[in-house]
Design a protein around this motif. Structure first.
Motif, PDB file in Angstrom:
ATOM      1  N   UNK A 259       0.848  -1.203   0.000  1.00 23.13           N
ATOM      2  CA  UNK A 259       0.000   0.000   0.000  1.00 23.13           C
ATOM      3  C   UNK A 259       0.881   1.250   0.000  1.00 23.13           C
ATOM      4  N   UNK A 260       1.903   1.254   0.845  1.00 25.91           N
ATOM      5  CA  UNK A 260       2.790   2.424   0.914  1.00 25.91           C
ATOM      6  C   UNK A 260       3.524   2.614  -0.419  1.00 25.91           C
ATOM      7  N   UNK A 261       3.969   1.508  -1.026  1.00 28.79           N
ATOM      8  CA  UNK A 261       4.739   1.600  -2.274  1.00 28.79           C
ATOM      9  C   UNK A 261       3.901   2.137  -3.418  1.00 28.79           C
ATOM     10  N   UNK A 262       2.586   1.875  -3.384  1.00 29.93           N
ATOM     11  CA  UNK A 262       1.706   2.368  -4.459  1.00 29.93           C
ATOM     12  C   UNK A 262       0.965   3.628  -4.014  1.00 29.93           C
ATOM     13  N   UNK A 263       1.361   4.152  -2.846  1.00 33.31           N
ATOM     14  CA  UNK A 263       0.763   5.386  -2.271  1.00 33.31           C
ATOM     15  C   UNK A 263      -0.759   5.233  -2.197  1.00 33.31           C
ATOM     16  N   UNK A 264      -1.193   4.075  -1.706  1.00 34.80           N
ATOM     17  CA  UNK A 264      -2.624   3.766  -1.657  1.00 34.80           C
ATOM     18  C   UNK A 264      -3.110   3.639  -0.228  1.00 34.80           C
ATOM     19  N   UNK A 265      -4.380   4.017  -0.021  1.00 32.24           N
ATOM     20  CA  UNK A 265      -4.994   3.750   1.282  1.00 32.24           C
ATOM     21  C   UNK A 265      -5.598   2.351   1.226  1.00 32.24           C
ATOM     22  N   UNK A 266      -5.288   1.539   2.236  1.00 36.55           N
ATOM     23  CA  UNK A 266      -5.735   0.145   2.213  1.00 36.55           C
ATOM     24  C   UNK A 266      -6.045  -0.297   3.632  1.00 36.55           C
ATOM     25  N   UNK A 267      -7.063  -1.146   3.755  1.00 39.58           N
ATOM     26  CA  UNK A 267      -7.383  -1.732   5.060  1.00 39.58           C
ATOM     27  C   UNK A 267      -6.893  -3.181   5.058  1.00 39.58           C
ATOM     28  N   UNK A 268      -6.078  -3.547   6.023  1.00 43.37           N
ATOM     29  CA  UNK A 268      -5.495  -4.887   6.096  1.00 43.37           C
ATOM     30  C   UNK A 268      -5.995  -5.536   7.383  1.00 43.37           C
ATOM     31  N   UNK A 269      -6.612  -6.711   7.262  1.00 44.24           N
ATOM     32  CA  UNK A 269      -7.239  -7.313   8.445  1.00 44.24           C
ATOM     33  C   UNK A 269      -7.304  -8.837   8.339  1.00 44.24           C
ATOM     34  N   UNK A 270      -7.215  -9.589   9.445  1.00 42.76           N
ATOM     35  CA  UNK A 270      -6.934  -9.135  10.798  1.00 42.76           C
ATOM     36  C   UNK A 270      -5.424  -8.962  11.026  1.00 42.76           C
ATOM     37  N   UNK A 271      -5.095  -8.054  11.921  1.00 37.46           N
ATOM     38  CA  UNK A 271      -3.689  -7.807  12.278  1.00 37.46           C
ATOM     39  C   UNK A 271      -3.612  -7.680  13.795  1.00 37.46           C
ATOM     40  N   UNK A 272      -2.587  -8.270  14.396  1.00 38.73           N
ATOM     41  CA  UNK A 272      -2.314  -8.016  15.812  1.00 38.73           C
ATOM     42  C   UNK A 272      -1.209  -6.949  15.828  1.00 38.73           C
ATOM     43  N   UNK A 273      -1.543  -5.684  16.145  1.00 44.36           N
ATOM     44  CA  UNK A 273      -0.549  -4.617  16.007  1.00 44.36           C
ATOM     45  C   UNK A 273       0.758  -4.891  16.767  1.00 44.36           C
ATOM     46  N   UNK A 274       0.659  -5.538  17.935  1.00 40.72           N
ATOM     47  CA  UNK A 274       1.885  -5.824  18.702  1.00 40.72           C
ATOM     48  C   UNK A 274       2.836  -6.747  17.937  1.00 40.72           C
ATOM     49  N   UNK A 275       2.292  -7.557  17.033  1.00 36.57           N
ATOM     50  CA  UNK A 275       3.151  -8.470  16.265  1.00 36.57           C
ATOM     51  C   UNK A 275       3.955  -7.720  15.207  1.00 36.57           C
ATOM     52  N   UNK A 276       3.547  -6.486  14.923  1.00 37.03           N
ATOM     53  CA  UNK A 276       4.177  -5.730  13.828  1.00 37.03           C
ATOM     54  C   UNK A 276       4.734  -4.396  14.313  1.00 37.03           C
ATOM     55  N   UNK A 277       4.965  -4.278  15.645  1.00 36.45           N
ATOM     56  CA  UNK A 277       5.344  -2.990  16.234  1.00 36.45           C
ATOM     57  C   UNK A 277       6.464  -2.268  15.486  1.00 36.45           C
ATOM     58  N   UNK A 278       7.578  -2.980  15.231  1.00 40.08           N
ATOM     59  CA  UNK A 278       8.740  -2.327  14.615  1.00 40.08           C
ATOM     60  C   UNK A 278       8.423  -1.897  13.177  1.00 40.08           C
ATOM     61  N   UNK A 279       7.598  -2.677  12.489  1.00 42.26           N
ATOM     62  CA  UNK A 279       7.277  -2.374  11.084  1.00 42.26           C
ATOM     63  C   UNK A 279       6.348  -1.159  11.019  1.00 42.26           C
ATOM     64  N   UNK A 280       5.355  -1.138  11.907  1.00 42.13           N
ATOM     65  CA  UNK A 280       4.412  -0.009  11.920  1.00 42.13           C
ATOM     66  C   UNK A 280       5.156   1.278  12.281  1.00 42.13           C
ATOM     67  N   UNK A 281       6.082   1.173  13.248  1.00 42.79           N
ATOM     68  CA  UNK A 281       6.864   2.360  13.649  1.00 42.79           C
ATOM     69  C   UNK A 281       7.671   2.872  12.451  1.00 42.79           C
ATOM     70  N   UNK A 282       8.236   1.952  11.675  1.00 38.07           N
ATOM     71  CA  UNK A 282       9.044   2.365  10.511  1.00 38.07           C
ATOM     72  C   UNK A 282       8.156   2.993   9.436  1.00 38.07           C
ATOM     73  N   UNK A 283       6.972   2.424   9.211  1.00 40.38           N
ATOM     74  CA  UNK A 283       6.059   2.995   8.205  1.00 40.38           C
ATOM     75  C   UNK A 283       5.625   4.398   8.627  1.00 40.38           C
ATOM     76  N   UNK A 284       5.404   4.588   9.924  1.00 40.60           N
ATOM     77  CA  UNK A 284       5.012   5.910  10.416  1.00 40.60           C
ATOM     78  C   UNK A 284       6.172   6.898  10.274  1.00 40.60           C
ATOM     79  N   UNK A 285       7.378   6.431  10.594  1.00 42.03           N
ATOM     80  CA  UNK A 285       8.565   7.291  10.465  1.00 42.03           C
ATOM     81  C   UNK A 285       8.738   7.742   9.010  1.00 42.03           C
ATOM     82  N   UNK A 286       8.375   6.858   8.101  1.00 41.34           N
ATOM     83  CA  UNK A 286       8.479   7.130   6.664  1.00 41.34           C
ATOM     84  C   UNK A 286       7.474   8.198   6.211  1.00 41.34           C
ATOM     85  N   UNK A 287       6.354   8.308   6.950  1.00 43.57           N
ATOM     86  CA  UNK A 287       5.330   9.286   6.578  1.00 43.57           C
ATOM     87  C   UNK A 287       3.966   8.672   6.317  1.00 43.57           C
ATOM     88  N   UNK A 288       3.755   7.421   6.761  1.00 39.65           N
ATOM     89  CA  UNK A 288       2.446   6.789   6.573  1.00 39.65           C
ATOM     90  C   UNK A 288       1.601   6.971   7.827  1.00 39.65           C
TER      91      UNK A 288
END
Ligand code: UD1
Length: 441
Positions: A259-288
């Motif tokens: 989604x980030x690579x195609x600059x698209x808004x996307x809903x991804x489900x189901x996700x356990x956010x704690x399982x992806x903490x480092x990835x979500x932090x990096x996507x946010x740091x990037x500007x998502x």
């Protein structure tokens, strides 16, 4: 045939994905059960004579291979929709064949449950692979500490419990590195051992916690899974259980990255956010922007800028998402730096991304990226599972047509990826054979 096709690393007779890039994605992507969890939960069925029902099983070639290995050992296997029932009652063998296990490195962790149940196991040594040497020293060292005599000959690891009526003995084990496979192997072995086993410096990955969840449902006594020390009090027998696999954090991460690579808004489900903490932090740091919604997450990319990342054991950034994240960073403004610390040969996708116009230099295990405005479509090949996923991400973002080969890798970890991406607006199709279904694998 174009000149690009003549110079291509891709065998045009091989099945490929054809992607017309630069399409905005829109909608919702469903995440399947975690491959790496499902594989080890299946192996755990060997520990019990009872029936283990595993729900939310992903439909993947690796799962089909594991099913075949277990069936060859005498384990009953029935599949109904996305649930599988495995029954260890008929387990007669302790020696999975090389022909089957060579297709699935993860099958080595069968050595733990086989040894715990039979007091003897003979499992082919998994060799190295494209991403690194993949040693199993920690698995073997731990089993030896629990009383197994281990010998390696002709590519086979033979393990036998001498004395103690063939039962492993609980003890304290310090892993030299927090290997996921070693942690899982030793946890399974310890459930039926005599006395208490304390495992130090273990892996904290969600798949380890998932395995502990199933083992507890089977009657095992385990504390501390998800921390760096796990203690297990052995019991004489484990019983049947009903259990559901966690959502696949690597698949979810791949979708968020796409989604980030195609600059698209996307809903991804189901996700356990704690399982992806480092990835979500990096996507946010990037500007998502990332916002929780229901059982899932909605990603909204903004103006993206380069970043620095380093793969680490959980809860650090997962090595399995390094390649897809690199594909994303190729078109993000500014410089980015990626350091791969887990596997010694996991930057092979760099050359393929360069074929698409990415500006990347490597120094040892570090990739230095200079963001370009756009990639251009090209014939490329994935060299392993996650590298192939990275090529798909790159193809979705690129201008023009990308042909991605290496689908035998991709199909090990993503179920009918092209159909699911089509449903959210991607122009992607499979040329050649369709993905094989679970039991045809
Ligand atoms: C699992 C995952 C894989 C993921 C990896 C790291 C499964 C089926 N596979 O693989 O997708 O990429 O974790 O998150 O769950 N090591 C040693 N000695 C050993 C064992 C490992 O030095 O005896 C090192 C390896 O070389 C590597 C690191 O430990 O550098 C991680 O390996 P490990 O956690 O064992 O990976 P796997 O369990 O094989």
């Amino acid at each position: 045939m174009t000149l690009a096709a003549l110079n291509s690393p891709v065998d045009l007779n091989e099945p490929q994905l054809s992607i017309i890039g630069q399409q905005r994605l829109d909608g919702e992507l469903h995440v399947n059960g975690a491959k790496n969890s499902a594989l080890v939960l299946m192996a755990a069925s060997v520990l019990s004579r009872g029936s283990i029902r595993i729900q939310n099983m992903p439909d993947l070639t690796d799962i089909g291979t594991m099913a075949k290995i277990l069936i060859s050992l005498g384990v009953g296997f029935r599949l109904g929709g996305s649930s599988a029932v495995l029954t260890g009652n008929g387990l007669t063998r302790h020696d999975p064949s090389y022909d089957l296990t060579r297709k699935l490195r993860a099958s080595f962790f069968l050595i733990g449950p086989l040894l715990a149940r039979h007091g003897v196991a003979k499992v082919p040594l998994p060799g190295g692979c494209r991403i690194g040497s993949r040693p199993v020293r920690e698995h073997n060292k731990g089993l030896q500490a629990m009383g197994a005599r281990i010998s390696i000959e002709g590519g086979m690891v033979s393990a036998e419990v001498v004395g103690n009526h063939g039962r492993l003995q609980g003890c304290s084990i310090h892993l030299d590195c927090p290997s996921v496979g070693a942690t899982e192997t030793l946890m399974m072995a310890a459930t039926l051992a005599e006395g208490e086993t304390v495992l130090h410096n273990v892996a904290q990955e969600p798949e380890v916690v998932d395995l502990a969840g199933l083992l507890k449902a089977m009657g095992a006594r385990i504390h501390g899974a998800g921390s760096s020390t796990i203690s297990i009090s052995g019991v004489k027998e484990l019983h049947g259980a009903d259990y559901a696999v966690i959502p696949d954090r690597i698949e979810a991460g791949t979708f968020l990255i796409a989604a980030a690579a195609t600059r698209s808004q996307l809903h991804v489900t189901p996700v356990v956010p704690d399982h992806l903490g480092a990835v979500l932090a990096k996507l946010e740091e990037l500007g998502c922007g990332i916002s929780p919604q229901g059982q899932g997450l909605t990603i909204t990319p903004g103006q993206l800028r380069g970043c620095e990342l380093r793969t680490q054991p959980f809860p650090g950034f997962p090595t399995d998402l390094q390649a897809p994240f690199m594909a994303l960073l190729t078109t993000v403004q500014g410089d980015s730096f990626i350091t791969e610390t887990i596997f010694e040969n996991r930057l092979q996708h760099v050359a393929e991304l360069q074929r698409m116009g990415a500006q990347i230099r490597t120094r040892g295990n570090v990739a230095i990226l200079e963001g370009v405005p756009m990639l251009s479509g090209a014939p490329v090949a994935g060299t392993d599972l996650r590298a192939t996923a990275a090529m798909v991400v790159a193809g979705l973002a690129a201008d023009g047509v990308t042909h991605v080969a290496g689908l035998k890798h991709l199909d090990r970890g993503y179920t009918r990826l092209e159909e699911r991406l089509q449903a959210v607006g991607a122009r992607i199709s499979r040329i050649g054979a369709t993905q094989s279904a679970l039991l045809a694998a």
